[in-house]
Design a protein around this motif. Sequence first.
Motif, PDB file in Angstrom:
ATOM      1  N   MET A 274     -15.287 -57.632  27.947  1.00  0.00           N
ATOM      2  CA  MET A 274     -14.017 -56.892  27.301  1.00  0.00           C
ATOM      3  C   MET A 274     -14.610 -57.235  25.741  1.00  0.00           C
ATOM      4  SD  MET A 274     -12.802 -61.113  28.968  1.00  0.00           S
ATOM      5  CE  MET A 274     -11.197 -61.718  28.152  1.00  0.00           C
TER       6      MET A 274
ATOM      7  N   THR B  50     -14.740 -53.042  25.201  1.00  0.00           N
ATOM      8  CA  THR B  50     -13.539 -52.896  25.518  1.00  0.00           C
ATOM      9  C   THR B  50     -13.003 -52.592  23.948  1.00  0.00           C
ATOM     10  OG1 THR B  50     -12.729 -53.234  28.503  1.00  0.00           O
ATOM     11  CG2 THR B  50     -11.332 -53.099  26.945  1.00  0.00           C
ATOM     12  N   THR B  51     -13.001 -53.998  23.488  1.00  0.00           N
ATOM     13  CA  THR B  51     -11.624 -54.283  22.194  1.00  0.00           C
ATOM     14  C   THR B  51     -12.572 -53.059  21.155  1.00  0.00           C
ATOM     15  OG1 THR B  51     -11.804 -56.315  22.747  1.00  0.00           O
ATOM     16  CG2 THR B  51     -11.161 -56.269  20.135  1.00  0.00           C
TER      17      THR B  51
ATOM     18  N   LYS C 237      -3.706 -58.105  23.566  1.00  0.00           N
ATOM     19  CA  LYS C 237      -4.327 -57.169  24.043  1.00  0.00           C
ATOM     20  C   LYS C 237      -4.236 -56.020  25.024  1.00  0.00           C
ATOM     21  CE  LYS C 237      -8.761 -57.889  24.565  1.00  0.00           C
ATOM     22  NZ  LYS C 237     -10.212 -57.730  25.223  1.00  0.00           N
ATOM     23  N   TYR C 238      -4.248 -57.380  25.905  1.00  0.00           N
ATOM     24  CA  TYR C 238      -4.296 -55.637  27.277  1.00  0.00           C
ATOM     25  C   TYR C 238      -2.878 -55.349  27.691  1.00  0.00           C
ATOM     26  CZ  TYR C 238      -9.022 -56.564  28.940  1.00  0.00           C
ATOM     27  OH  TYR C 238     -10.927 -56.860  28.495  1.00  0.00           O
TER      28      TYR C 238
ATOM     29  N   VAL D 291      -4.204 -51.729  24.813  1.00  0.00           N
ATOM     30  CA  VAL D 291      -5.457 -51.533  26.234  1.00  0.00           C
ATOM     31  C   VAL D 291      -4.691 -50.188  27.126  1.00  0.00           C
ATOM     32  CG1 VAL D 291      -7.010 -51.907  27.151  1.00  0.00           C
ATOM     33  CG2 VAL D 291      -6.331 -53.589  24.625  1.00  0.00           C
TER      34      VAL D 291
ATOM     35  N   TYR E 132      -6.747 -53.294  33.352  1.00  0.00           N
ATOM     36  CA  TYR E 132      -7.175 -51.818  32.661  1.00  0.00           C
ATOM     37  C   TYR E 132      -7.562 -50.641  33.042  1.00  0.00           C
ATOM     38  CZ  TYR E 132      -8.370 -49.090  28.813  1.00  0.00           C
ATOM     39  OH  TYR E 132      -9.179 -47.393  28.673  1.00  0.00           O
TER      40      TYR E 132
ATOM     41  N   ALA F 188      -9.116 -60.098  33.458  1.00  0.00           N
ATOM     42  CA  ALA F 188      -8.661 -59.203  32.331  1.00  0.00           C
ATOM     43  C   ALA F 188      -9.391 -57.928  32.576  1.00  0.00           C
ATOM     44  CB  ALA F 188      -8.787 -60.078  31.590  1.00  0.00           C
ATOM     45  N   GLU F 189     -10.416 -57.698  32.909  1.00  0.00           N
ATOM     46  CA  GLU F 189     -10.881 -55.890  32.777  1.00  0.00           C
ATOM     47  C   GLU F 189      -9.732 -54.911  34.052  1.00  0.00           C
ATOM     48  OE1 GLU F 189     -12.506 -53.460  30.766  1.00  0.00           O
ATOM     49  OE2 GLU F 189     -12.442 -55.418  29.085  1.00  0.00           O
TER      50      GLU F 189
ATOM     51  N   VAL G 125      -4.439 -61.220  27.752  1.00  0.00           N
ATOM     52  CA  VAL G 125      -4.104 -60.844  28.178  1.00  0.00           C
ATOM     53  C   VAL G 125      -2.905 -60.226  28.165  1.00  0.00           C
ATOM     54  CG1 VAL G 125      -3.654 -61.282  30.863  1.00  0.00           C
ATOM     55  CG2 VAL G 125      -5.283 -62.316  30.418  1.00  0.00           C
TER      56      VAL G 125
END
Length: 633
Positions: free
Chosen positions: A386, A389-390, A76-77, A81, A243, A239-240, A73
């Motif tokens: 997830m 998304t990566t 990465k996010y 992201v 974004y 977590a998505e 989180v």
Amino acid sequence: MGHASSQAVSAEHSAAKPLSMLVAAVGVVYGDIGTSPLYTLKEVFSGAYGVPVNHDGVLGILSLIFWSLIWVVSIKYMMFVLRADNQGEGGIMALTALARRAAAGRARLRTFLVVCGLIGAALFYGDSMITPAISVLSAIEGLGLAFEGIDHWVVPLSLVVLVGLFLIQRHGTARIGILFGPIMVTWFLVLGALGVYGILQHPEVLQAVNPAWAVRFFVVHPGMGVAILGAVVLALTGAEALYADMGHFGRKPIARAWFLLVLPGLMLNYFGQGALLLGDPEAARNPFYLLAPSWALLPLVGLSTLATVIASQAVISGAFSLTRQAIQLGYIPRMYIQHTSSAEQGQIYIGAVNWSLMVGVVLLVLGFESSGALASAYGVAVTGTMLMTTILVSAVILLLWKWPPLLAVPLLFGFLLVDGLYFAANVPKIVQGGAFPVIAGIALFVLMTTWKRGKQLLVERLDEGALPLPIFISSIRVQPPHRVQGTAVFLTARSDAVPHALLHNLLHNQVLHEQVVLLTVVYEDIPRVPPQRRFEVDAYGEGFFRVILHFGFTDEPDVPLALKLCHLDDLDFSPMRTTYFLSRETVIASKLEGMARWREILFAFMLKNANGNLRFFNLPLNRVIELGTQVEM
């Protein structure tokens, strides 16, 4: 998850009131991940994974949760992201459009990235059913600790709360949405306070901040190490949303809310629960509620229920927004989209999605009956999304941003490795109940790809017998038909050929209007198209015009309103002079080369039940003529 709740504040407001923007972001973005402490540690230590409730086991798990939240989180996010925005919009479909643009000129890579995006979107819908079910069930289960013998009421009460939530969707969430932010801020403050209360009893639990405990857990329990990630991932669900909601709030309020309030609240609570388990291993049956003093149990159940309802609302709203984006990008049949707010364009309601989600949620609650059982199905869809998304962000970083590979590749490999481990840990759940979201995801993926391919084939079939426009206009000059006053607008996928509806009208009615407009609507890979780039107009002579309207995937496709921007002396789009001609195709499955016969039959069914152009483009009911044609696929 593009959660379209009323907390989205205007840009001017956000600049003037960053605090109110932060509170609003907490209310919408963090409902899902914020309710994870209700069930994460309970599931980890439930006995199914064999994790010992002792000093090393507790510190090892807490260290895994802490560093997972930091890596996935916070790093990465938050750091990467959230920077991959499509003109400020986020979410899997917006990212797919961005990645598709990044892979321009690479056909195979472009197809692969689109498939990844569709898989992520399809799995999200499966997750959209599980999140409300497990969240509300886990909150209501707290009543079983307060009152003995009422466990059998947990399922009925959960169903009442959930069904009520789906029933109010059509009325919009503006009024109750105002309360979302303050309630969730209160929730995270309570999480932190409970955590501090627990940590004070056993301060040694703070040693788990050292990543060595996580490494040691893997070394001591090599077989269990990866498997336990299937339960630890419950701390990352939602977590998505960080974004997906960027379009409503922007990156800064979401990041500030995370680092100032959400992350501290979550970590204090997890560590507090861990401290409770160090002192009383028996508390593993429900460490969240048992962490609270007995006098605070009932108020905590009430607050938890409100928080889980907010988390569920966010997921439902996200499903609506994602569906609209997918429709605009051509992956889902058109549906009737109802706007529930005159002030906020993002607030929408899609009945077909709402009732489908409700049926799925009710079946999950009735089938699994407890949050513990449902946790066995949770994680496959989340980690799959997830991972997709990566992959998409990797394409954007390497191809669009053109970061140096020496810098980008090791970082992206680290993201893919962690996401891959989490996904692998959740794959065994497919046979334990996790098949539900996977089957739902596969079904939706088949529907989306069938619709996209079917529409392409339909255009190709119609093109085979299409009459080129220049030839048609030349014939009009030689043998001019009777012309009547007004403007005729023919909606067509191709602007260089004569629409079937025009030919049918001329054949049956023997007349043409003074102005004939061939209108093509094009959707761009960007969220919004500015008014000055909305339309293109070309005049062909003999009263024929080509108009191309450009919309983004979050724009409202209001055709009459857009046509008002076409200020040309030769064209008059006044409501009482304009008639819209639509063509409705009926597909007949055949042995022609194209799709498998079962997919052709499926596409024909979807086309028959799709919302027509009339409502979708907001055309005036009394100014539309629809003409049908049959097409063999």
